[in-house]
Design an enzyme around this catalytic site. Structure first.
Site, PDB file in Angstrom:
ATOM      1  N   ASP A  55       8.651 -86.656 -31.164  1.00 42.66           N
ATOM      2  CA  ASP A  55       8.222 -86.633 -32.560  1.00 42.66           C
ATOM      3  C   ASP A  55       7.606 -85.288 -32.955  1.00 42.66           C
ATOM      4  O   ASP A  55       6.500 -85.229 -33.496  1.00 42.66           O
ATOM      5  CB  ASP A  55       7.217 -87.755 -32.836  1.00 42.66           C
ATOM      6  CG  ASP A  55       7.629 -89.088 -32.254  1.00 42.66           C
ATOM      7  OD1 ASP A  55       8.839 -89.378 -32.257  1.00 42.66           O
ATOM      8  OD2 ASP A  55       6.752 -89.842 -31.791  1.00 42.66           O
ATOM      9  N   GLU A 115      13.278 -94.662 -39.544  1.00 42.70           N
ATOM     10  CA  GLU A 115      11.937 -94.160 -39.263  1.00 42.70           C
ATOM     11  C   GLU A 115      11.934 -92.634 -39.321  1.00 42.70           C
ATOM     12  O   GLU A 115      12.957 -92.003 -39.599  1.00 42.70           O
ATOM     13  CB  GLU A 115      11.451 -94.641 -37.894  1.00 42.70           C
ATOM     14  CG  GLU A 115      12.252 -94.107 -36.725  1.00 42.70           C
ATOM     15  CD  GLU A 115      11.756 -94.633 -35.374  1.00 42.70           C
ATOM     16  OE1 GLU A 115      11.053 -95.650 -35.348  1.00 42.70           O
ATOM     17  OE2 GLU A 115      12.090 -94.004 -34.352  1.00 42.70           O
ATOM     18  N   HIS A 136      13.898 -87.797 -35.007  1.00 39.33           N
ATOM     19  CA  HIS A 136      12.507 -87.635 -35.434  1.00 39.33           C
ATOM     20  C   HIS A 136      12.179 -86.157 -35.634  1.00 39.33           C
ATOM     21  O   HIS A 136      11.388 -85.556 -34.912  1.00 39.33           O
ATOM     22  CB  HIS A 136      11.534 -88.271 -34.452  1.00 39.33           C
ATOM     23  CG  HIS A 136      10.254 -88.645 -35.130  1.00 39.33           C
ATOM     24  ND1 HIS A 136       9.792 -89.935 -35.192  1.00 39.33           N
ATOM     25  CD2 HIS A 136       9.364 -87.897 -35.809  1.00 39.33           C
ATOM     26  CE1 HIS A 136       8.657 -89.967 -35.875  1.00 39.33           C
ATOM     27  NE2 HIS A 136       8.381 -88.732 -36.274  1.00 39.33           N
ATOM     28  N   ARG A 155      11.881 -87.091 -23.618  1.00 36.96           N
ATOM     29  CA  ARG A 155      12.219 -86.475 -24.899  1.00 36.96           C
ATOM     30  C   ARG A 155      11.532 -85.104 -24.999  1.00 36.96           C
ATOM     31  O   ARG A 155      10.336 -84.978 -24.749  1.00 36.96           O
ATOM     32  CB  ARG A 155      11.787 -87.373 -26.053  1.00 36.96           C
ATOM     33  CG  ARG A 155      12.581 -88.666 -26.143  1.00 36.96           C
ATOM     34  CD  ARG A 155      12.041 -89.598 -27.195  1.00 36.96           C
ATOM     35  NE  ARG A 155      10.738 -90.126 -26.833  1.00 36.96           N
ATOM     36  CZ  ARG A 155      10.025 -90.935 -27.596  1.00 36.96           C
ATOM     37  NH1 ARG A 155      10.493 -91.300 -28.788  1.00 36.96           N
ATOM     38  NH2 ARG A 155       8.856 -91.395 -27.188  1.00 36.96           N
TER      39      ARG A 155
END
Length: 351
Positions: A46, A223, A289, A319
């Site tokens: 993120d 999202e 994201h 990630r």
């Protein structure tokens, strides 16, 4: 253009370079063209960045605290020292699972938005919260907790971001239709509400997107919204669709066709295909994201996102943040291209 060989060396190969890589580095030295390669860090889901005053302020999910890094060149992010700016007290409704922090500069103050939850029944109790800092620089611990930011429904919420349009600010986030997930059928939708101030919403929330397209339905998720403008000033809302636990996590886009009426669902035009998705042939899975930033000289748009190196890595510390230049087509539509491999040597953002 700033020259930085260090920014492109030794990432993801335990300090060892292949023969081809050594040749690329030698070419960099000979030509004087500054380059780098992804990922920017060894871990960081993120990723979010804000450019202000010639500096980039970067943050990502850490889970138990909020951390900022400051750098003047994003390709050198790995040399920016992480600073913990805030850590929650135990036993609060925001003490666990601090996710997807975003830093914004609104009305001459810094704000950090993040999702968090309680120590029990964590999934059901996820909500959004906000901190404020009135210092000249956000790189300190002078952050004040302002509280929960929610609409009147006070339902499950994550991934909040801020949109400014028509002289007003709006909060956009990923949420549930109802308070309980079983009644919600497992979906995450995108909602918007007007902001009375940077820590308070006014009026009812409005749903502007839900997972209805085939590419979004590998987990029924919308999202990670983020607004960005094309060179003509048109507003696009980028978001991630499908579950982060799948390799099919990808980025889609909505266009705000009426900038003065973002609370009208009809003002948002949803494009049918993902604009940025996995590239198995180059070892890039579940890219999403994202956020955006301008190059140091302001001439280029860059997309910052996380992705996995291997299939099945899912929503884990595997990630890693990556970045690449984004183009716009002749109609002003975003064309981020395909996520490049970690072996790709890229020119740094324009200085």
């Amino acid at each position: 253009m700033a020259f930085s060989v260090a920014a492109c060396s030794q990432k993801g190969n335990s300090g060892k370079q292949t023969t081809d890589r050594e040749e690329e580095l030698r070419d960099t030295v000979e030509t004087g063209v500054a380059t780098f390669s992804n990922p920017l860090l060894d871990s960081g889901a993120d990723p979010w960045v804000l450019k202000k005053g010639g500096q980039y302020y970067y943050t990502h999910t850490t889970g138990n605290r909020l951390v900022l890094r400051q750098t003047d060149h994003m390709e050198n992010l790995d040399s920016a020292v992480p600073l913990t700016i805030w850590k929650p007290d135990p036993g609060q409704e925001y003490s666990h699972d601090l996710w997807a922090p975003e830093i914004h500069f609104i009305n001459d103050k810094w704000y950090m938005y993040f999702a968090a939850t309680t120590d029990q029944d964590r999934d059901r109790n996820r909500r959004m919260f906000v901190l404020e800092n009135s210092s000249d620089s956000p790189m300190n611990t002078e952050w004040e907790f302002k509280g929960k930011i929610t609409d009147t429904s006070d339902h499950w919420a994550i991934d909040g971001t801020v949109l400014e349009t028509g002289g007003a600010h709006y909060f956009i986030w990923s949420g549930w239709r109802t308070r309980d997930q079983p009644e919600n059928s497992g979906k995450q939708q995108l909602y918007i509400a007007r902001m009375e101030n940077p820590w308070t919403l006014s009026g009812e929330r409005v749903m502007i997107s839900e997972p209805e397209l085939e590419w979004e339905r590998h987990g029924l998720v919308n999202e990670g919204p983020v607004a960005w403008k094309n060179p003509a000033g048109d507003i696009f809302l980028f978001y991630s669709g499908s579950g982060c636990w799948t390799d099919d996590y990808a980025i889609g886009v909505l266009k705000l066709t009426d900038p003065d009426n973002p609370l009208d669902p009809g003002s948002w035009e949803k494009y049918p295909e993902a604009v940025f998705s996995k590239n198995p042939g180059q070892g890039v899975y579940a890219p999403g994201h994202n956020s955006f930033f301008k190059s140091p000289d302001g001439s280029e748009d860059w997309i910052l996102y996380h992705a996995n190196d291997n299939p099945g890595d899912g929503c884990s510390p595997a990630r890693k943040p990556r970045m690449q230049k984004m183009e716009w087509d002749s109609n002003g539509f975003p064309r981020p291209g395909i996520p490049v491999s970690r072996d790709s040597v890229l020119s740094v953002p324009s200085n």
